[in-house]
Design an enzyme around this catalytic site. Structure first.
Site, mmCIF file in Angstrom:
data_model
loop_
_atom_site.group_PDB
_atom_site.id
_atom_site.type_symbol
_atom_site.label_atom_id
_atom_site.label_comp_id
_atom_site.label_asym_id
_atom_site.label_seq_id
_atom_site.Cartn_x
_atom_site.Cartn_y
_atom_site.Cartn_z
ATOM 1 N N ASP A 9 1.015 -1.210 0.125
ATOM 2 C CA ASP A 9 -0.100 0.035 -0.027
ATOM 3 C C ASP A 9 1.088 1.355 -0.062
ATOM 4 O OD1 ASP A 9 -2.052 1.871 0.647
ATOM 5 O OD2 ASP A 9 -3.259 0.442 1.470
ATOM 6 N N HIS A 15 2.391 1.919 -3.275
ATOM 7 C CA HIS A 15 1.478 3.198 -3.788
ATOM 8 C C HIS A 15 2.001 4.563 -3.828
ATOM 9 C CE1 HIS A 15 -2.347 0.654 -3.141
ATOM 10 N NE2 HIS A 15 -1.297 -0.079 -3.757
#
Ligand SMILES: *[C@@H]1O[C@H](CO)[C@@H](O)[C@H](O)[C@H]1NC(C)=O
Ligand SMILES: *[C@@H]1O[C@H](CO)[C@@H](O)[C@H](O)[C@H]1NC(C)=O
Ligand SMILES: *[C@@H]1O[C@H](CO)[C@@H](O)[C@H](O)[C@H]1NC(C)=O
Ligand SMILES: *[C@@H]1O[C@H](CO)[C@@H](O)[C@H](O)[C@H]1NC(C)=O
Ligand SMILES: *[C@@H]1O[C@H](CO)[C@@H](O)[C@H](O)[C@H]1NC(C)=O
Length: 400
Positions: free
Chosen positions: A222, A245
């Site tokens: 993430d 991310h």
């Protein structure tokens, strides 16, 4: 507890004339978890031994060191609470192993530090969250009552403190979480989980100030670093990120208790194969009026990043979002300088600001992002942005 050994006392007595130089040296008092019964065999439950060692270290009126030697120490969910009497260091040379079953942790955070000043965490050791078994249970994109998985390590109300040299591996949810922390340095840390492990944010910080993150590698499933509401005066430098991310400011604007985010420098970074590079995201439908200001993103290499530069004020990950109006988050004074490399999306610079609160003073300097793809050169997209540009500019900017 051995404070001064008998031999040492005898030596001091025999040298009374130089007694002043004969005091115990200024090193810390060591609290080795093994002296509290901990076993580095990967199986014994060491939770109580760790808790007891911490109690003594924290109560020591002076420099103290809680020490975890080499070996694999299995521990359940544990809170290391303060305030402590003196200054405490926490040295991890071994591996801390979490229960594989999340239900056995019984806390939001596997290893939690709270209400401590002058804490230093260091060592060449690893905290291994053993998340693999839990990741398939994460269905939060479809299920609002999804199981809440444990964060590897958390810091709440911890001030003037640091973490250096540790590896955080395979967290069940996020790796390192910070809340209401002031003056904290994170350096030489290695954060690792597979790129497809859900919600394994690298470093997540809210309501904190004076934070430095440097010389750190983050590869996870993430956000590499998520900067949430209420943060001021951050410097992030020499961090490599990927997979993951990228660096996210936000998401912001959803909850009414949110506070401004002010003063963020992100420089000398490399993003490799991440879905975003640098991103500011605010919820599409939100009426929380906070200010996001004074950001500098500089000297950043993007290697095959899907979307290298992004302001997204229409953030809505699971549509439809209840429409309450445009984002009320005001973004201003954002400099993006010397950012180069390759974009997997054709739109390499994507600035989509709020219609009601357009971005102000966005300044682009020396951007060179090329499209790695067959459908034409990279482009920039602007919505509701006011700002200016100078230096080399590819793709051509769209500011006015
Ligand atoms: C750390 O600072 C925060 C915010 O500045 C404060 O609320 C907290 O009490 C401090 N913690 C300690 C242990 O002093
Ligand atoms: C941390 O230390 C700095 C000085 O180094 C001091 O100004 C600050 O108040 C301290 N923060 C807390 C919350 O104790
Ligand atoms: C980070 O830790 C992982 C897992 O232990 C290791 O494979 C990797 O080489 C480390 N990376 C760095 C930059 O230290
Ligand atoms: C921009 O990047 C391309 C591809 O890496 C390179 O060939 C070009 O020289 C760069 N342009 C400038 C102005 O730096
Ligand atoms: C473009 O992307 C592919 C992966 O899709 C990668 O193998 C290749 O190295 C990239 N080329 C450049 C110039 O970055």
């Amino acid at each position: 507890m051995a404070c001064i050994s008998f031999a040492f006392k005898a030596l001091c007595l025999s040298l009374l004339v130089v007694a002043v130089t004969c005091r115990p040296d200024t090193g810390p008092q060591v609290f080795d978890v093994q002296s509290y019964g901990a076993k580095g065999d990967g199986q014994t439950d060491n939770t109580n031994a760790f808790t007891n060692a911490w109690k003594d270290a924290c109560a020591w009126n002076g420099l103290s060191r809680m020490y975890i030697p080499e070996g694999t120490f299995f521990i359940g969910g544990v809170t290391f609470g303060g305030p402590c009497k003196g200054q405490t260091s926490f040295v991890i040379d071994g591996t801390l192993l979490a229960p594989t079953n999340n239900d056995d942790i019984k806390k939001e955070t596997w290893i939690n530090f709270c209400h401590i000043d002058f804490l230093t965490i260091s060592g060449g050791g690893t905290i291994d969250g053993q998340g693999k078994e839990s990741w398939p249970r994460n269905d939060c994109d479809k299920n609002i009552n999804c199981p809440k998985l444990a964060i590897n390590m958390g810091f709440d109300y911890v001030n003037n403190s640091s973490i250096e040299g540790i590896t955080s591996l395979n967290s069940k949810a996020g790796h390192l979480n910070f809340y209401a922390v002031d003056h904290f340095s994170i350096t030489g840390v290695n954060i690792t989980a597979p790129g497809d492990s859900p919600n394994t944010d690298g470093i997540k910080i809210g309501f904190s100030s004076n934070i430095q993150i440097s010389n750190t590698h983050i590869g996870t499933g993430d956000d590499c670093i998520a900067i949430l509401s209420g943060n001021t005066n951050f410097e992030i430098s020499h961090v490599t990120c990927g997979p993951g991310h990228g660096i996210s400011v936000g998401s912001l604007g959803r909850y009414k208790e949110e506070k401004n985010v002010d003063g963020l420098v992100v420089r000398d970074m490399v993003f490799t194969g991440t879905s975003n590079g640098v991103r500011i995201k605010t919820w599409e439908s939100s009426v929380v009026a906070i200010l996001v200001s004074n950001f500098v993103f500089a000297n950043i290499q993007m290697i095959d990043v899907e979307s290298p530069i992004m302001i997204d004020q229409k953030y809505c990950p699971h549509p439809p979002c209840k429409k309450m109006g445009e984002s009320h988050v005001q973004i201003e004074d954002v400099t993006l300088k010397n950012i180069w490399g390759t974009s997997m999306n054709k739109v390499a610079v994507n600035l989509q600001c709020s219609e009601s609160f357009p971005c102000k003073n966005v300044y682009l300097v020396d951007i060179n992002l090329t499209h790695n793809g067959t459908d034409g050169p990279a482009t920039a997209l602007c919505e509701n942005v006011e700002g200016s540009a100078s230096g080399n500019m590819f793709p051509p900017h769209c500011l006015n």
